[in-house]
Design a protein around this motif. Structure first.
Motif, PDB file in Angstrom:
ATOM      1  N   SER A  20      39.463  46.547  30.761  1.00  0.00           N
ATOM      2  CA  SER A  20      40.734  47.179  31.093  1.00  0.00           C
ATOM      3  C   SER A  20      41.593  47.293  29.843  1.00  0.00           C
ATOM      4  O   SER A  20      41.555  46.424  28.972  1.00  0.00           O
ATOM      5  CB  SER A  20      41.487  46.354  32.143  1.00  0.00           C
ATOM      6  OG  SER A  20      40.744  46.224  33.328  1.00  0.00           O
ATOM      7  N   ALA A  22      45.616  48.032  29.214  1.00  0.00           N
ATOM      8  CA  ALA A  22      46.920  48.249  29.824  1.00  0.00           C
ATOM      9  C   ALA A  22      47.992  48.284  28.752  1.00  0.00           C
ATOM     10  O   ALA A  22      47.949  47.506  27.801  1.00  0.00           O
ATOM     11  CB  ALA A  22      47.224  47.147  30.828  1.00  0.00           C
ATOM     12  N   SER A  24      52.071  48.245  27.222  1.00  0.00           N
ATOM     13  CA  SER A  24      53.426  47.757  27.443  1.00  0.00           C
ATOM     14  C   SER A  24      54.332  48.503  26.485  1.00  0.00           C
ATOM     15  O   SER A  24      53.920  48.859  25.383  1.00  0.00           O
ATOM     16  CB  SER A  24      53.530  46.242  27.220  1.00  0.00           C
ATOM     17  OG  SER A  24      53.187  45.903  25.892  1.00  0.00           O
ATOM     18  N   THR A  27      54.275  54.306  28.644  1.00  0.00           N
ATOM     19  CA  THR A  27      53.169  54.703  29.497  1.00  0.00           C
ATOM     20  C   THR A  27      52.071  55.381  28.690  1.00  0.00           C
ATOM     21  O   THR A  27      52.319  55.952  27.622  1.00  0.00           O
ATOM     22  CB  THR A  27      53.670  55.659  30.596  1.00  0.00           C
ATOM     23  OG1 THR A  27      52.553  56.108  31.370  1.00  0.00           O
ATOM     24  CG2 THR A  27      54.346  56.869  29.985  1.00  0.00           C
ATOM     25  N   TRP A  52      44.428  61.420  28.707  1.00  0.00           N
ATOM     26  CA  TRP A  52      45.038  61.083  29.994  1.00  0.00           C
ATOM     27  C   TRP A  52      45.413  62.317  30.795  1.00  0.00           C
ATOM     28  O   TRP A  52      45.126  62.411  31.980  1.00  0.00           O
ATOM     29  CB  TRP A  52      46.279  60.217  29.761  1.00  0.00           C
ATOM     30  CG  TRP A  52      46.847  59.671  31.034  1.00  0.00           C
ATOM     31  CD1 TRP A  52      47.626  60.339  31.936  1.00  0.00           C
ATOM     32  CD2 TRP A  52      46.647  58.357  31.554  1.00  0.00           C
ATOM     33  NE1 TRP A  52      47.931  59.511  32.988  1.00  0.00           N
ATOM     34  CE2 TRP A  52      47.350  58.310  32.784  1.00  0.00           C
ATOM     35  CE3 TRP A  52      45.944  57.242  31.119  1.00  0.00           C
ATOM     36  CZ2 TRP A  52      47.365  57.160  33.564  1.00  0.00           C
ATOM     37  CZ3 TRP A  52      45.976  56.098  31.902  1.00  0.00           C
ATOM     38  CH2 TRP A  52      46.676  56.063  33.100  1.00  0.00           C
ATOM     39  N   ARG A  71      40.793  56.455  34.246  1.00  0.00           N
ATOM     40  CA  ARG A  71      42.188  56.049  34.211  1.00  0.00           C
ATOM     41  C   ARG A  71      42.718  55.909  35.627  1.00  0.00           C
ATOM     42  O   ARG A  71      42.288  56.603  36.526  1.00  0.00           O
ATOM     43  CB  ARG A  71      43.027  57.076  33.443  1.00  0.00           C
ATOM     44  CG  ARG A  71      42.985  58.488  34.034  1.00  0.00           C
ATOM     45  CD  ARG A  71      44.047  59.324  33.479  1.00  0.00           C
ATOM     46  NE  ARG A  71      44.102  60.713  33.761  1.00  0.00           N
ATOM     47  CZ  ARG A  71      44.022  61.348  34.927  1.00  0.00           C
ATOM     48  NH1 ARG A  71      43.767  60.673  36.011  1.00  0.00           N
ATOM     49  NH2 ARG A  71      44.174  62.648  35.027  1.00  0.00           N
ATOM     50  N   ASP A  72      43.664  55.003  35.786  1.00  0.00           N
ATOM     51  CA  ASP A  72      44.324  54.784  37.062  1.00  0.00           C
ATOM     52  C   ASP A  72      45.813  54.982  36.844  1.00  0.00           C
ATOM     53  O   ASP A  72      46.470  54.149  36.215  1.00  0.00           O
ATOM     54  CB  ASP A  72      44.034  53.366  37.566  1.00  0.00           C
ATOM     55  CG  ASP A  72      44.605  53.113  38.957  1.00  0.00           C
ATOM     56  OD1 ASP A  72      45.607  53.770  39.324  1.00  0.00           O
ATOM     57  OD2 ASP A  72      44.057  52.259  39.668  1.00  0.00           O
ATOM     58  N   THR A  74      48.259  54.866  38.948  1.00  0.00           N
ATOM     59  CA  THR A  74      49.132  53.935  39.670  1.00  0.00           C
ATOM     60  C   THR A  74      49.307  52.623  38.900  1.00  0.00           C
ATOM     61  O   THR A  74      50.324  51.955  39.030  1.00  0.00           O
ATOM     62  CB  THR A  74      48.579  53.638  41.066  1.00  0.00           C
ATOM     63  OG1 THR A  74      47.308  52.987  40.941  1.00  0.00           O
ATOM     64  CG2 THR A  74      48.414  54.918  41.865  1.00  0.00           C
ATOM     65  N   LYS A  75      48.301  52.280  38.107  1.00  0.00           N
ATOM     66  CA  LYS A  75      48.371  51.045  37.329  1.00  0.00           C
ATOM     67  C   LYS A  75      48.577  51.308  35.840  1.00  0.00           C
ATOM     68  O   LYS A  75      48.679  50.349  35.059  1.00  0.00           O
ATOM     69  CB  LYS A  75      47.091  50.230  37.527  1.00  0.00           C
ATOM     70  CG  LYS A  75      46.886  49.782  38.965  1.00  0.00           C
ATOM     71  CD  LYS A  75      45.630  48.942  39.120  1.00  0.00           C
ATOM     72  CE  LYS A  75      45.460  48.474  40.555  1.00  0.00           C
ATOM     73  NZ  LYS A  75      44.230  47.659  40.731  1.00  0.00           N
ATOM     74  N   ASP A  76      48.600  52.597  35.464  1.00  0.00           N
ATOM     75  CA  ASP A  76      48.781  52.969  34.059  1.00  0.00           C
ATOM     76  C   ASP A  76      47.786  52.203  33.190  1.00  0.00           C
ATOM     77  O   ASP A  76      48.147  51.587  32.174  1.00  0.00           O
ATOM     78  CB  ASP A  76      50.218  52.672  33.598  1.00  0.00           C
ATOM     79  CG  ASP A  76      50.580  53.425  32.328  1.00  0.00           C
ATOM     80  OD1 ASP A  76      51.518  52.994  31.627  1.00  0.00           O
ATOM     81  OD2 ASP A  76      49.905  54.425  31.992  1.00  0.00           O
ATOM     82  N   THR A  77      46.535  52.250  33.606  1.00  0.00           N
ATOM     83  CA  THR A  77      45.485  51.476  32.948  1.00  0.00           C
ATOM     84  C   THR A  77      44.244  52.346  32.771  1.00  0.00           C
ATOM     85  O   THR A  77      43.953  53.198  33.611  1.00  0.00           O
ATOM     86  CB  THR A  77      45.139  50.239  33.792  1.00  0.00           C
ATOM     87  OG1 THR A  77      46.296  49.393  33.870  1.00  0.00           O
ATOM     88  CG2 THR A  77      43.999  49.439  33.170  1.00  0.00           C
ATOM     89  N   TYR A  79      40.096  52.114  32.158  1.00  0.00           N
ATOM     90  CA  TYR A  79      38.969  51.209  32.377  1.00  0.00           C
ATOM     91  C   TYR A  79      37.734  51.718  31.653  1.00  0.00           C
ATOM     92  O   TYR A  79      37.552  52.928  31.488  1.00  0.00           O
ATOM     93  CB  TYR A  79      38.662  51.084  33.863  1.00  0.00           C
ATOM     94  CG  TYR A  79      39.802  50.556  34.681  1.00  0.00           C
ATOM     95  CD1 TYR A  79      40.610  51.412  35.428  1.00  0.00           C
ATOM     96  CD2 TYR A  79      40.090  49.190  34.706  1.00  0.00           C
ATOM     97  CE1 TYR A  79      41.659  50.940  36.175  1.00  0.00           C
ATOM     98  CE2 TYR A  79      41.144  48.701  35.456  1.00  0.00           C
ATOM     99  CZ  TYR A  79      41.926  49.576  36.188  1.00  0.00           C
ATOM    100  OH  TYR A  79      42.967  49.096  36.927  1.00  0.00           O
TER     101      TYR A  79
END
Length: 125
Positions: A20, A22, A24, A27, A52, A71-72, A74-77, A79
């Motif tokens: 993952s 993620a 900070s 976005t 993205w 990419r997700d 909703t989780k801004d992640t 994989y």
């Protein structure tokens, strides 16, 4: 943007891991996100990337058919699902991000300004 890579570990040959990445501070929606890896004594090499906004993906020849980047929102992640792992996949895996849009750009580590700390993947034989 600061990146946090996680999900590495020790797995047997043929096993799977999901990494993952993620953010900070900002976005990932404006970025391309790439995964690179570096084994001891070797140069950092491209594994996979995703832009993205378009969800367009890119893979190294070694990753095609075994790894999937996604990419997700909703989780801004981002994989990296890694299946059928081999001992030669052993390396520190890094995620990176930058505002890249070209095929050559997303595959070149020099084009990325933002890097995560790396996560160790070890595949035992």
């Amino acid at each position: 943007v600061q990146l946090q890579a996680s999900g590495g570990g020790l797995v047997q040959t043929g096993g799977s891991l999901r990494l993952s990445c993620a953010p900070s501070g900002e976005t990932l929606s404006s970025f391309a996100v790439g995964w690179f890896r570096q084994a001891p004594g070797k140069e950092r090499e491209f594994v996979a990337a995703i832009i993205w906004r378009t969800a367009k993906t890119y893979y190294s020849d070694g990753a095609k058919g075994r790894f999937t980047i996604s990419r997700d929102a909703t989780k801004d992640t981002v994989y990296l699902q890694m299946n059928s792992l081999k001992p030669e996949d052993t390396a520190v895996y890094y995620c990176a991000a930058d505002t890249l849009t070209t095929s050559w750009g997303v595959q070149s580590p020099r084009e990325y300004d933002y890097w995560g700390q790396g996560t160790q993947v070890t595949v035992s034989s």
